[in-house]
Design a protein around this motif. Sequence first.
Motif, PDB file in Angstrom:
ATOM      1  N   THR A 186       6.954   4.684 -34.248  1.00 39.67           N
ATOM      2  CA  THR A 186       6.679   5.481 -35.461  1.00 39.67           C
ATOM      3  C   THR A 186       7.915   5.592 -36.359  1.00 39.67           C
ATOM      4  O   THR A 186       7.804   6.034 -37.495  1.00 39.67           O
ATOM      5  CB  THR A 186       6.209   6.902 -35.078  1.00 39.67           C
ATOM      6  N   TYR A 187       9.077   5.214 -35.850  1.00 43.52           N
ATOM      7  CA  TYR A 187      10.308   5.323 -36.625  1.00 43.52           C
ATOM      8  C   TYR A 187      10.639   3.994 -37.305  1.00 43.52           C
ATOM      9  O   TYR A 187      10.262   2.912 -36.842  1.00 43.52           O
ATOM     10  CB  TYR A 187      11.487   5.720 -35.721  1.00 43.52           C
ATOM     11  N   TRP A 205      12.017  -5.362 -27.159  1.00 41.95           N
ATOM     12  CA  TRP A 205      10.963  -4.588 -27.830  1.00 41.95           C
ATOM     13  C   TRP A 205       9.640  -5.345 -27.779  1.00 41.95           C
ATOM     14  O   TRP A 205       8.571  -4.743 -27.596  1.00 41.95           O
ATOM     15  CB  TRP A 205      11.366  -4.312 -29.272  1.00 41.95           C
ATOM     16  N   ALA A 206       9.680  -6.670 -27.955  1.00 43.23           N
ATOM     17  CA  ALA A 206       8.451  -7.473 -28.008  1.00 43.23           C
ATOM     18  C   ALA A 206       7.626  -7.323 -26.732  1.00 43.23           C
ATOM     19  O   ALA A 206       6.387  -7.412 -26.765  1.00 43.23           O
ATOM     20  CB  ALA A 206       8.796  -8.938 -28.242  1.00 43.23           C
ATOM     21  N   LYS A 213       9.522  -1.551 -36.798  1.00 43.49           N
ATOM     22  CA  LYS A 213       9.686  -1.402 -38.244  1.00 43.49           C
ATOM     23  C   LYS A 213      11.177  -1.399 -38.587  1.00 43.49           C
ATOM     24  O   LYS A 213      11.920  -0.555 -38.072  1.00 43.49           O
ATOM     25  CB  LYS A 213       9.016  -0.116 -38.726  1.00 43.49           C
ATOM     26  N   VAL A 214      11.579  -2.338 -39.431  1.00 35.44           N
ATOM     27  CA  VAL A 214      12.993  -2.491 -39.779  1.00 35.44           C
ATOM     28  C   VAL A 214      13.202  -2.027 -41.217  1.00 35.44           C
ATOM     29  O   VAL A 214      12.600  -2.558 -42.149  1.00 35.44           O
ATOM     30  CB  VAL A 214      13.460  -3.947 -39.621  1.00 35.44           C
ATOM     31  N   GLY A 231      20.186  10.471 -41.761  1.00 36.12           N
ATOM     32  CA  GLY A 231      18.734  10.535 -41.718  1.00 36.12           C
ATOM     33  C   GLY A 231      18.028   9.335 -42.324  1.00 36.12           C
ATOM     34  O   GLY A 231      16.839   9.412 -42.669  1.00 36.12           O
ATOM     35  N   LEU A 232      18.725   8.189 -42.439  1.00 33.05           N
ATOM     36  CA  LEU A 232      18.141   7.016 -43.075  1.00 33.05           C
ATOM     37  C   LEU A 232      17.319   6.148 -42.118  1.00 33.05           C
ATOM     38  O   LEU A 232      16.746   5.149 -42.538  1.00 33.05           O
ATOM     39  CB  LEU A 232      19.247   6.162 -43.717  1.00 33.05           C
ATOM     40  N   GLY A 233      17.268   6.522 -40.865  1.00 32.21           N
ATOM     41  CA  GLY A 233      16.485   5.775 -39.895  1.00 32.21           C
ATOM     42  C   GLY A 233      17.043   5.958 -38.497  1.00 32.21           C
ATOM     43  O   GLY A 233      18.049   6.666 -38.304  1.00 32.21           O
ATOM     44  N   ALA A 234      16.385   5.327 -37.531  1.00 34.15           N
ATOM     45  CA  ALA A 234      16.846   5.317 -36.147  1.00 34.15           C
ATOM     46  C   ALA A 234      17.571   4.000 -35.894  1.00 34.15           C
ATOM     47  O   ALA A 234      17.553   3.090 -36.725  1.00 34.15           O
ATOM     48  CB  ALA A 234      15.670   5.485 -35.198  1.00 34.15           C
ATOM     49  N   ALA A 235      18.212   3.877 -34.750  1.00 34.63           N
ATOM     50  CA  ALA A 235      18.918   2.644 -34.413  1.00 34.63           C
ATOM     51  C   ALA A 235      18.929   2.463 -32.903  1.00 34.63           C
ATOM     52  O   ALA A 235      18.773   3.427 -32.137  1.00 34.63           O
ATOM     53  CB  ALA A 235      20.343   2.670 -34.950  1.00 34.63           C
TER      54      ALA A 235
END
Length: 295
Positions: A186-187, A205-206, A213-214, A231-235
């Motif tokens: 979801t992120y 991940w595959a 989602k990149v 807060g621009l995304g996860a990593a």
Amino acid sequence: MNIDQLEILLAVAEQGSFSEAALSLSISQSAVSRAIAALEDELGLPLLLRGRFGARPTLIGERVMLHASKILELREKIDHEVNLEKGLHRGKIRVASFRSAATHILPSKVAQFRSRFPDIEITITETDPLGIEHSLRTGQVDIGLLPLPRSEEFETWEIARDEYVVLLPTSFGQIPETLSWEQLSTYSFILFNYAECTSAVREHWAKSGQSLKVAYQIKEDSTIVSMVAQGLGAAILPRLAALPIPPQVQVRSLPVPLERVIGAALWSNGSHVPAVFAFLDVLRETGVFSPEKRP
């Protein structure tokens, strides 16, 4: 009687206690106690007085320590002559490493090596793994720190393992301690624009069957961490690459663990001076530097 026992005896007398001697020698207090007990049993006399005051030498202990000091001085001279013959008294070692290993692994290893061989110069170059491989092939460096595995043209040894972790901003709210692939999907993620790390994450991940989602692909790991903090995304990064982790970032494990293996590499066709193998021994913690070799 051995050199280590005499060294420990002198350390106890100098520090005034078994615990302080253990700290100065980087060994356990029980190892100090065993060494002194074994020496006293062999000689058949107490060498130290113990009490609330700590530990101090007996009269015979003081006389023994005079001879012990001379023995240790002679041992240092022997080591000096041997190191001269081996080429360990002077010279230079050239090391290349990727950033996170250079930052978090190498400094303590270099300090440990320099304490043993203070006259050997060590230079460190930071570059990417492909650059390290090139430098090894062309003889520009002696040892490379690289993610493993590498091709057979390099002789490699594992020296550390580094877990990939999920970085999430605190602005996302309280994140569960255990995450599922469904929750992670979801992120939007900020990926490391470095082929080996990115490929490892994508392949791992595959296997989950979920979409990744990149949002961004960034070259510098420190930039990725800063972007997560904003807060621009996860990593997903190796933990060493993420350090230092700011307070605005939450760290969680992947649903299925993923590690990168960090190794030391030599070019198989190269010729290497003894100092290179001495430094390799420090990296691997196998020889005279290994805690397991202490009494």
